[in-house]
Design an enzyme around this catalytic site. Structure first.
Site, PDB file in Angstrom:
ATOM      1  N   CYS A 121       0.837  -1.195   0.000  1.00 14.36           N
ATOM      2  CA  CYS A 121       0.000   0.000   0.000  1.00 14.36           C
ATOM      3  C   CYS A 121       0.864   1.234   0.000  1.00 14.36           C
ATOM      4  O   CYS A 121       1.594   1.480   0.956  1.00 14.36           O
ATOM      5  CB  CYS A 121      -0.913   0.009   1.226  1.00 14.36           C
ATOM      6  SG  CYS A 121      -1.858   1.531   1.397  1.00 14.36           S
ATOM      7  N   PHE A 258      -0.020  -7.603 -19.354  1.00 11.31           N
ATOM      8  CA  PHE A 258      -0.301  -8.928 -19.929  1.00 11.31           C
ATOM      9  C   PHE A 258       0.835  -9.368 -20.857  1.00 11.31           C
ATOM     10  O   PHE A 258       0.600  -9.818 -21.976  1.00 11.31           O
ATOM     11  CB  PHE A 258      -1.638  -8.925 -20.666  1.00 11.31           C
ATOM     12  CG  PHE A 258      -2.814  -8.702 -19.765  1.00 11.31           C
ATOM     13  CD1 PHE A 258      -3.187  -9.659 -18.833  1.00 11.31           C
ATOM     14  CD2 PHE A 258      -3.546  -7.525 -19.828  1.00 11.31           C
ATOM     15  CE1 PHE A 258      -4.269  -9.453 -17.987  1.00 11.31           C
ATOM     16  CE2 PHE A 258      -4.633  -7.309 -18.986  1.00 11.31           C
ATOM     17  CZ  PHE A 258      -4.994  -8.283 -18.062  1.00 11.31           C
ATOM     18  N   SER A 259       2.060  -9.198 -20.361  1.00 15.31           N
ATOM     19  CA  SER A 259       3.248  -9.538 -21.155  1.00 15.31           C
ATOM     20  C   SER A 259       3.423 -11.052 -21.166  1.00 15.31           C
ATOM     21  O   SER A 259       3.898 -11.645 -20.193  1.00 15.31           O
ATOM     22  CB  SER A 259       4.484  -8.852 -20.562  1.00 15.31           C
ATOM     23  OG  SER A 259       4.306  -7.451 -20.526  1.00 15.31           O
ATOM     24  N   LYS A 260       3.027 -11.662 -22.240  1.00 16.53           N
ATOM     25  CA  LYS A 260       3.059 -13.117 -22.397  1.00 16.53           C
ATOM     26  C   LYS A 260       3.784 -13.448 -23.697  1.00 16.53           C
ATOM     27  O   LYS A 260       3.941 -12.588 -24.575  1.00 16.53           O
ATOM     28  CB  LYS A 260       1.636 -13.681 -22.447  1.00 16.53           C
ATOM     29  CG  LYS A 260       0.711 -13.225 -21.327  1.00 16.53           C
ATOM     30  CD  LYS A 260       1.057 -13.873 -20.008  1.00 16.53           C
ATOM     31  CE  LYS A 260       0.032 -13.473 -18.931  1.00 16.53           C
ATOM     32  NZ  LYS A 260       0.385 -14.020 -17.604  1.00 16.53           N
ATOM     33  N   PRO A 261       4.226 -14.702 -23.845  1.00 18.23           N
ATOM     34  CA  PRO A 261       4.848 -15.088 -25.121  1.00 18.23           C
ATOM     35  C   PRO A 261       3.917 -14.816 -26.297  1.00 18.23           C
ATOM     36  O   PRO A 261       2.786 -15.284 -26.338  1.00 18.23           O
ATOM     37  CB  PRO A 261       5.105 -16.585 -24.935  1.00 18.23           C
ATOM     38  CG  PRO A 261       5.269 -16.762 -23.462  1.00 18.23           C
ATOM     39  CD  PRO A 261       4.291 -15.798 -22.848  1.00 18.23           C
ATOM     40  N   GLY A 262       4.370 -13.990 -27.214  1.00 14.23           N
ATOM     41  CA  GLY A 262       3.615 -13.720 -28.427  1.00 14.23           C
ATOM     42  C   GLY A 262       2.575 -12.633 -28.336  1.00 14.23           C
ATOM     43  O   GLY A 262       1.939 -12.304 -29.338  1.00 14.23           O
ATOM     44  N   ARG A 263       2.381 -12.029 -27.153  1.00 18.48           N
ATOM     45  CA  ARG A 263       1.361 -10.979 -27.062  1.00 18.48           C
ATOM     46  C   ARG A 263       1.645 -10.056 -25.881  1.00 18.48           C
ATOM     47  O   ARG A 263       2.358 -10.411 -24.948  1.00 18.48           O
ATOM     48  CB  ARG A 263      -0.037 -11.573 -26.928  1.00 18.48           C
ATOM     49  CG  ARG A 263      -0.298 -12.300 -25.618  1.00 18.48           C
ATOM     50  CD  ARG A 263      -1.681 -12.911 -25.611  1.00 18.48           C
ATOM     51  NE  ARG A 263      -1.997 -13.596 -24.366  1.00 18.48           N
ATOM     52  CZ  ARG A 263      -2.575 -13.031 -23.318  1.00 18.48           C
ATOM     53  NH1 ARG A 263      -2.899 -11.738 -23.370  1.00 18.48           N
ATOM     54  NH2 ARG A 263      -2.840 -13.726 -22.229  1.00 18.48           N
TER      55      ARG A 263
END
Length: 274
Positions: A121, A258-263
């Site tokens: 917080c 939403f940093s994910k493989p491919g997107r």
């Protein structure tokens, strides 16, 4: 000042920040066994003999935490403002004693606020809503990152989470170069603490080109801390909050969630992303 080195992957026998405890594993039958748990202890940051804040943290990379917190909170503007860092374990927690320059300590006393137990917080202890937002000089546009290299960085993130791999209980923060190579990073039970540890390590390394990658969501405080230390791009594995997006827009930081493989989802200043 205590020497700060990038974290590395260790064997379980060497890992600090985790302990084995007896547990009762329930599946179909109850079975006593030992399991690894992440350590969480009170850590007091004490500036020139005056306690400033107590935070719950994993007891590793604490010199880096002290430096990164001091930078990201605007207490100092460079590592040279700190003359020494001394870590003193006690019965009820750990004291990190930080010796500030007289000029910086005078500034801290003017803005000092009561902040205790801040694990997640950023508002605790702040008296006015306007005090939430620190003045941040808008970032320049000198960085760029090709999303094709993000997959490489994501695949390496667990390398800086030896405690997390044992316990499933820590957040990670890492510095990645424009090619997606992970140059260093830290972990902690608190996502803000993990980021402060990384920012402390980065301050002692020649890492300029690149971005911050965190395994958590992106709150406004994560954005604020990143921008305060001059990093222009923040990748979060999870989502961003509305306030994080507003702060990122205001200080010219490129915020990606939403940093994910491919997107990935680019929330602000997409011109830095290829």
């Amino acid at each position: 000042m205590s020497q700060i080195k990038p974290s590395r992957l260790s064997s379980s026998a060497e890992i600090r920040g985790a302990r084995q405890l007896d547990v009762l594993q329930r599946h179909k039958l109850a079975e006593p066994q030992q399991d690894w748990l992440a350590e969480e202890v009170p850590v007091a940051l004490v500036y020139n003999g005056i306690s400033h804040v107590v935070m719950m943290a994993t007891p590793k990379d604490l010199a880096a935490f002290a430096l990164g917190f001091s930078l990201s909170e605007g207490i100092i503007s460079s590592p040279q403002d700190i003359y020494a860092i001394e870590i003193t374990p006690g019965c009820n927690g750990i004291e990190v004693n930080i010796e500030l320059s007289s000029r910086r300590f005078a500034g801290l006393k003017e803005r000092r606020r009561a902040m205790a137990g801040r694990t997640g917080c950023g508002v605790c202890g702040i008296e006015q809503l306007d005090d939430i937002f620190r003045p941040i000089t808008p970032l320049p546009f000198t960085q760029a990152f090709n999303l094709e290299h993000l997959d490489t960085a994501l695949a390496q993130l667990k390398q800086v989470q030896p405690v997390g791999q044992l316990t499933g209980c820590t957040h990670a923060a890492a510095w990645i170069n424009p090619e997606g190579e992970l140059l260093g990073g830290c972990e902690d039970v608190g996502r803000h603490v993990a980021l402060d540890k990384l920012l402390g390590i980065r301050a002692k390394q020649p890492w300029q080109q690149g971005a911050v990658l965190v395994s958590s969501r992106a709150s406004y405080e994560m954005v604020q801390k990143t921008a305060m230390c001059g990093a222009e791009i923040l990748f979060a594995v999870s989502a961003a909050t509305t306030l994080a997006v507003e702060v990122a827009e205001r200080c010219n930081l490129t915020l990606v969630g939403f940093s994910k493989p491919g997107r990935a989802t680019v929330y602000t200043h997409p011109q830095r992303i290829k």
